[in-house]
Design a protein around this motif. Structure first.
Motif, mmCIF file in Angstrom:
data_model
loop_
_atom_site.group_PDB
_atom_site.id
_atom_site.type_symbol
_atom_site.label_atom_id
_atom_site.label_comp_id
_atom_site.label_asym_id
_atom_site.label_seq_id
_atom_site.Cartn_x
_atom_site.Cartn_y
_atom_site.Cartn_z
ATOM 1 N N TYR A 135 51.443 38.120 42.123
ATOM 2 C CA TYR A 135 50.783 39.421 42.239
ATOM 3 C C TYR A 135 49.310 39.213 41.908
ATOM 4 C CZ TYR A 135 55.554 41.148 42.264
ATOM 5 O OH TYR A 135 56.877 41.375 42.585
ATOM 6 N N MET A 136 48.453 39.513 42.878
ATOM 7 C CA MET A 136 47.031 39.203 42.768
ATOM 8 C C MET A 136 46.199 40.485 42.708
ATOM 9 S SD MET A 136 47.308 35.833 43.173
ATOM 10 C CE MET A 136 45.615 35.337 43.454
ATOM 11 N N LYS A 137 45.179 40.464 41.812
ATOM 12 C CA LYS A 137 44.272 41.601 41.676
ATOM 13 C C LYS A 137 42.823 41.119 41.694
ATOM 14 C CE LYS A 137 47.094 44.953 39.095
ATOM 15 N NZ LYS A 137 47.173 45.773 37.853
ATOM 16 N N ILE A 138 41.945 42.054 42.033
ATOM 17 C CA ILE A 138 40.505 41.799 41.979
ATOM 18 C C ILE A 138 39.997 42.208 40.600
ATOM 19 C CG2 ILE A 138 38.293 42.756 42.733
ATOM 20 C CD1 ILE A 138 38.987 40.867 44.748
ATOM 21 N N GLN A 139 39.167 41.354 39.981
ATOM 22 C CA GLN A 139 38.561 41.743 38.711
ATOM 23 C C GLN A 139 37.094 41.322 38.690
ATOM 24 O OE1 GLN A 139 40.390 39.781 35.319
ATOM 25 N NE2 GLN A 139 39.188 37.921 35.591
ATOM 26 N N LYS A 140 36.318 42.047 37.891
ATOM 27 C CA LYS A 140 34.899 41.727 37.757
ATOM 28 C C LYS A 140 34.750 40.492 36.888
ATOM 29 C CE LYS A 140 30.464 43.835 36.493
ATOM 30 N NZ LYS A 140 29.841 43.386 37.753
ATOM 31 N N GLU A 141 33.872 39.598 37.296
ATOM 32 C CA GLU A 141 33.631 38.365 36.546
ATOM 33 C C GLU A 141 32.153 38.016 36.649
ATOM 34 O OE1 GLU A 141 33.977 35.026 34.242
ATOM 35 O OE2 GLU A 141 35.457 36.630 34.549
ATOM 36 N N GLY A 142 31.449 38.096 35.519
ATOM 37 C CA GLY A 142 30.018 37.811 35.541
ATOM 38 C C GLY A 142 29.274 38.789 36.433
ATOM 39 N N LEU A 143 28.550 38.249 37.390
ATOM 40 C CA LEU A 143 27.786 39.088 38.314
ATOM 41 C C LEU A 143 28.566 39.407 39.585
ATOM 42 C CD1 LEU A 143 24.289 37.342 38.044
ATOM 43 C CD2 LEU A 143 25.083 39.391 36.842
ATOM 44 N N GLY A 144 29.777 38.891 39.685
ATOM 45 C CA GLY A 144 30.564 39.110 40.899
ATOM 46 C C GLY A 144 31.995 39.513 40.599
ATOM 47 N N TYR A 145 32.868 39.224 41.555
ATOM 48 C CA TYR A 145 34.283 39.566 41.446
ATOM 49 C C TYR A 145 35.130 38.363 41.827
ATOM 50 C CZ TYR A 145 33.007 44.463 40.919
ATOM 51 O OH TYR A 145 32.485 45.631 40.440
ATOM 52 N N GLU A 146 36.379 38.359 41.396
ATOM 53 C CA GLU A 146 37.273 37.262 41.703
ATOM 54 C C GLU A 146 38.705 37.760 41.808
ATOM 55 O OE1 GLU A 146 37.204 34.463 38.498
ATOM 56 O OE2 GLU A 146 37.936 35.909 37.019
ATOM 57 N N TRP A 147 39.517 37.037 42.574
ATOM 58 C CA TRP A 147 40.954 37.296 42.637
ATOM 59 C C TRP A 147 41.624 36.548 41.487
ATOM 60 C CZ3 TRP A 147 43.726 40.704 45.279
ATOM 61 C CH2 TRP A 147 43.188 41.266 46.437
ATOM 62 N N VAL A 148 42.554 37.217 40.816
ATOM 63 C CA VAL A 148 43.289 36.585 39.719
ATOM 64 C C VAL A 148 44.780 36.886 39.844
ATOM 65 C CG1 VAL A 148 41.355 36.647 38.097
ATOM 66 C CG2 VAL A 148 42.924 38.596 38.226
ATOM 67 N N ILE A 149 45.593 36.035 39.228
ATOM 68 C CA ILE A 149 47.041 36.252 39.187
ATOM 69 C C ILE A 149 47.353 37.194 38.034
ATOM 70 C CG2 ILE A 149 49.302 35.156 38.956
ATOM 71 C CD1 ILE A 149 47.955 32.527 39.862
#
Length: 277
Positions: A135-149
């Motif tokens: 199950y993958m979600k988008i999260q904010k990371e630093g100045l951008g965004y990333e997909w995480v499990i």
């Protein structure tokens, strides 16, 4: 004889011209189908929002067609799977009206928390290939965004943590303290069901176990088989996307499920999707 040859040449030329025209028409049809196909997920977002035409032309905010209500209704209407999805016209129209209402128009965002991906993968585990769902979600990371499990579902783990309930449940006697808890051997060595001796509300952390076994090389990623996107981005509605790789205009990323829901139903649906029901 010369006249006969001339007629043959004319007929051949006509046939060649017809064949060429047919090829051009076929190429044009294919081109139109490719343009209409929602090949990329980003295109689905833009067409749903009225930021790209169904011919693939990206619209600038200064363009009068940009997020135009009338055009959005047309664009969203063709973003549904017409071959397999059992979605009534009335339900579809109600959803489109909700999303495009001029007073409370709603748009999709890649950075929203109200959508996620369910990725069906194959891992090698204990000597054989087994299906495992991420199950993958988008999260904010630093100045951008990333997909995480965010979570996983794995049948092997379900079987491993099959906690007993009721009268058949194994337990440590309430006077175990008088034995200096030496009967822990019974819990941790003999019967192989240590989860039976945990708190009543204990729930195993599959994600941590998954990461541990990946790091140890016990779980080895093989491939992604398919994926599906789930959206709760439009207030009072749930819809999902599947990718349909087929000829024709109705292809690519399309809405495959559509349901009107309240908050209680949303919670139940999320539990069902995550396999927690």
């Amino acid at each position: 004889m010369i006249k006969k040859i001339s007629v043959i040449i004319v007929i051949a030329a006509l046939c060649t011209g017809y064949a060429s025209a047919q090829v051009l028409n076929d190429d044009f049809d294919i081109e139109q189908q490719l343009l209409a196909s929602t090949k990329q997920l980003n295109q689905f977002f833009k067409r749903f929002n009225g930021e790209e035409t169904n011919r693939g032309d990206e619209l600038e905010p200064t363009d009068r067609r940009y997020r135009n209500t009338r055009l959005r209704k047309r664009y969203i209407n063709v973003l549904f799977d017409e071959e397999y999805a059992q979605i009534s016209k009335a339900l579809k129209n109600k959803f489109i009206e909700t999303a495009t209402n001029s007073q409370t128009a709603q748009f999709l965002s890649l950075r929203s928390k109200d959508w996620f991906a369910v990725v069906n993968t194959v891992f090698e585990y204990e000597g054989r290939e087994q299906p495992l769902t991420l199950y993958m979600k988008i999260q904010k990371e630093g100045l951008g965004y990333e997909w995480v499990i965010s979570d996983i579902s794995f049948n092997a783990y379900d079987q491993l943590f099959d906690k007993q309930r009721g009268e058949t449940k194994e337990f440590l006697h309430p006077m175990s303290h008088e034995l200096d808890f030496m009967n822990l051997r019974k819990a941790l060595v003999q019967n192989g069901s240590p989860e039976s001796y945990t708190l009543a509300d204990y729930k195993p952390d599959y994600l941590t176990l998954f990461l541990y076994e990946v790091k140890k090389g016990l779980l080895k990623f093989k491939t992604v088989e398919n994926l599906k996107y789930h959206f709760f981005s439009v207030d009072g509605w749930y819809f999902s996307l599947n990718n349909y790789n087929r000829p024709g205009f109705n292809s690519g990323w399309l809405i495959s499920d559509l349901t009107e829901i309240n908050n209680s139903q949303k919670d139940q649906l999320l539990k069902f999707i995550y396999g927690k029901d």
